[in-house]
Enzyme design. Structure first.
Site, mmCIF file in Angstrom:
data_model
loop_
_atom_site.group_PDB
_atom_site.id
_atom_site.type_symbol
_atom_site.label_atom_id
_atom_site.label_comp_id
_atom_site.label_asym_id
_atom_site.label_seq_id
_atom_site.Cartn_x
_atom_site.Cartn_y
_atom_site.Cartn_z
ATOM 1 N N ARG A 153 0.991 -1.277 -0.078
ATOM 2 C CA ARG A 153 -0.268 -0.039 -0.046
ATOM 3 C C ARG A 153 0.871 1.201 -0.058
ATOM 4 O O ARG A 153 2.017 1.186 0.444
ATOM 5 C CB ARG A 153 -0.899 0.161 1.120
ATOM 6 C CG ARG A 153 -1.757 -1.281 1.461
ATOM 7 C CD ARG A 153 -2.791 -1.331 2.711
ATOM 8 N NE ARG A 153 -3.493 -2.370 2.853
ATOM 9 C CZ ARG A 153 -3.187 -3.451 3.610
ATOM 10 N NH1 ARG A 153 -1.807 -3.715 3.837
ATOM 11 N NH2 ARG A 153 -4.138 -4.515 3.467
ATOM 12 N N LYS A 178 -1.416 -2.300 7.337
ATOM 13 C CA LYS A 178 -2.676 -2.149 8.006
ATOM 14 C C LYS A 178 -3.036 -2.949 9.266
ATOM 15 O O LYS A 178 -2.825 -4.105 9.242
ATOM 16 C CB LYS A 178 -3.802 -2.628 6.803
ATOM 17 C CG LYS A 178 -5.094 -1.978 7.123
ATOM 18 C CD LYS A 178 -6.166 -2.249 5.850
ATOM 19 C CE LYS A 178 -7.387 -1.421 6.057
ATOM 20 N NZ LYS A 178 -8.097 -1.534 4.820
ATOM 21 N N HIS A 247 -2.830 2.186 -5.739
ATOM 22 C CA HIS A 247 -3.582 1.025 -5.468
ATOM 23 C C HIS A 247 -4.064 0.146 -6.593
ATOM 24 O O HIS A 247 -4.323 -1.216 -6.534
ATOM 25 C CB HIS A 247 -5.160 1.335 -4.946
ATOM 26 C CG HIS A 247 -5.613 0.529 -3.727
ATOM 27 N ND1 HIS A 247 -5.137 0.183 -2.708
ATOM 28 C CD2 HIS A 247 -6.667 -0.441 -3.756
ATOM 29 C CE1 HIS A 247 -5.682 -0.789 -1.954
ATOM 30 N NE2 HIS A 247 -6.868 -0.996 -2.774
ATOM 31 N N ARG A 250 -1.428 -2.034 -6.882
ATOM 32 C CA ARG A 250 -1.404 -3.383 -5.987
ATOM 33 C C ARG A 250 -2.479 -4.366 -6.538
ATOM 34 O O ARG A 250 -2.473 -5.317 -6.587
ATOM 35 C CB ARG A 250 -2.232 -2.697 -4.602
ATOM 36 C CG ARG A 250 -2.595 -3.777 -3.688
ATOM 37 C CD ARG A 250 -2.830 -2.836 -2.141
ATOM 38 N NE ARG A 250 -3.535 -3.998 -1.311
ATOM 39 C CZ ARG A 250 -2.580 -4.466 -0.442
ATOM 40 N NH1 ARG A 250 -1.277 -4.583 -0.408
ATOM 41 N NH2 ARG A 250 -3.244 -5.289 0.580
ATOM 42 N N HIS A 273 -3.625 -9.236 3.893
ATOM 43 C CA HIS A 273 -5.037 -9.187 4.213
ATOM 44 C C HIS A 273 -5.129 -10.267 5.538
ATOM 45 O O HIS A 273 -4.668 -11.208 5.657
ATOM 46 C CB HIS A 273 -5.852 -9.747 2.921
ATOM 47 C CG HIS A 273 -6.034 -8.687 1.766
ATOM 48 N ND1 HIS A 273 -6.393 -9.320 0.535
ATOM 49 C CD2 HIS A 273 -5.841 -7.432 1.776
ATOM 50 C CE1 HIS A 273 -6.343 -8.473 -0.136
ATOM 51 N NE2 HIS A 273 -6.172 -7.220 0.183
ATOM 52 N N TYR A 282 -10.112 -11.713 -6.441
ATOM 53 C CA TYR A 282 -8.881 -11.675 -7.609
ATOM 54 C C TYR A 282 -9.243 -12.882 -8.342
ATOM 55 O O TYR A 282 -8.548 -13.020 -9.361
ATOM 56 C CB TYR A 282 -7.558 -11.493 -7.093
ATOM 57 C CG TYR A 282 -7.455 -10.174 -6.474
ATOM 58 C CD1 TYR A 282 -7.235 -9.088 -7.218
ATOM 59 C CD2 TYR A 282 -7.132 -9.841 -4.987
ATOM 60 C CE1 TYR A 282 -7.056 -7.799 -6.575
ATOM 61 C CE2 TYR A 282 -6.966 -8.762 -4.374
ATOM 62 C CZ TYR A 282 -6.880 -7.543 -5.319
ATOM 63 O OH TYR A 282 -6.531 -6.389 -4.702
#
Length: 282
Positions: A153, A178, A247, A250, A273, A282
């Protein structure tokens, strides 16, 4: 204790519990705002104590949030999720006996595919856009290659230090991802080569800087005293070459991995994640 004092005391206790769990400042701010809206709703209903909040109270708040034109589904879900966490905390700390959110159904936002990702040809064209004959071009090329090779990110890119890139072995350490989660991701040969070229330029910038302060930040501004780049500046640099934001790189990284046969659980770890459901898009 007045209504405001009582609710604020509960909110402070709740936010502190989240802070101890190392949740990000952005998450804390979001929860604070969600509770502010709920507290205003309680005042309109004449409710002065958290113990007076019923399931019907919460459902009326949900109905208010979902009035046409007020909030998007994702925003409603975020407000209600914060509310559920808040009342779970109150129940766990014995501030209330009954959790009014126990059977609350939070609306789900329709799963949408990311914006169209770059093809491999488009990615190569953008990666070759920065001028390799200029210091800034060398820096920008290294930044683009690293986005494409790691899928990190922009906030994570801005926090990188020179100690986080292991060029010899082809790894990148991502600290404070994150949710406060860190990880190590492999990076390709081309990313390592461009990073090596950038680090040579970077060392000269530091050596010739007027302030003489050694900066650990990986990405620096070209103007003396070469301050570290913030996430907004990094996003602007990336968009300058091909009008594609961080992004989207990404998403491109993840999509190209999956189309190449990568295991979805492996891609989940690389992206950082928490849930594999986020990666399954995806």
């Amino acid at each position: 204790m007045t209504f405001a004092e009582s609710l604020e005391a509960h909110r402070r206790s709740f936010l502190e519990s989240l802070r101890v769990r190392s949740l990000s400042p952005a998450t804390l701010l979001s929860c604070h705002g969600s509770l502010s809206r709920f507290f205003e709703h309680l005042r309109r209903m004449g409710i002065e104590d958290a113990r007076e909040v019923s399931r019907e109270t919460v459902e009326s708040f949900q109905s208010w949030l979902m009035q046409p034109g007020r909030y998007a589904v994702g925003t409603v879900a975020a407000h209600l999720s914060a509310l559920c966490l808040f009342f779970r905390h109150l129940q766990e700390t014995d501030a209330i006996l009954f959790n009014p959110c126990s059977r609350l159904v939070i609306p789900k936002q329709p799963r949408r595919l990311p914006r169209p990702v770059l093809t491999r040809r488009q990615a190569r064209q953008i990666l070759s856009a920065p001028d390799p004959q200029t210091p800034q071009g060398i820096r920008d090329r290294a930044m683009l290659e690293l986005f494409y090779s790691s899928g990190i990110r922009r906030e994570e890119m801005a926090r990188l230090s020179i100690h986080d890139a292991d060029i010899r072995n082809g790894f990148l350490r991502v600290n404070q991802g994150k949710g406060g989660r860190g990880r190590v991701v492999p990076i390709g040969k081309k990313a390592c080569e461009t990073l090596s070229a950038w680090l040579e330029i970077r060392s000269m910038w530091i050596k010739n800087g007027r302030n003489g302060i050694l900066q650990d930040a990986l990405w620096l501004a070209p103007v003396q005293p070469h301050q570290p780049l913030k996430k907004e500046a990094i996003a602007a640099i990336v968009r300058r070459h091909g009008r594609v934001g961080p992004h989207r790189w990404r998403h491109t990284f993840a999509t190209h991995l999956v189309s190449g046969g990568a295991n979805i659980a492996h891609v989940q770890r690389l992206l950082g994640h928490r849930s594999i459901k986020t990666t399954e898009i995806y």
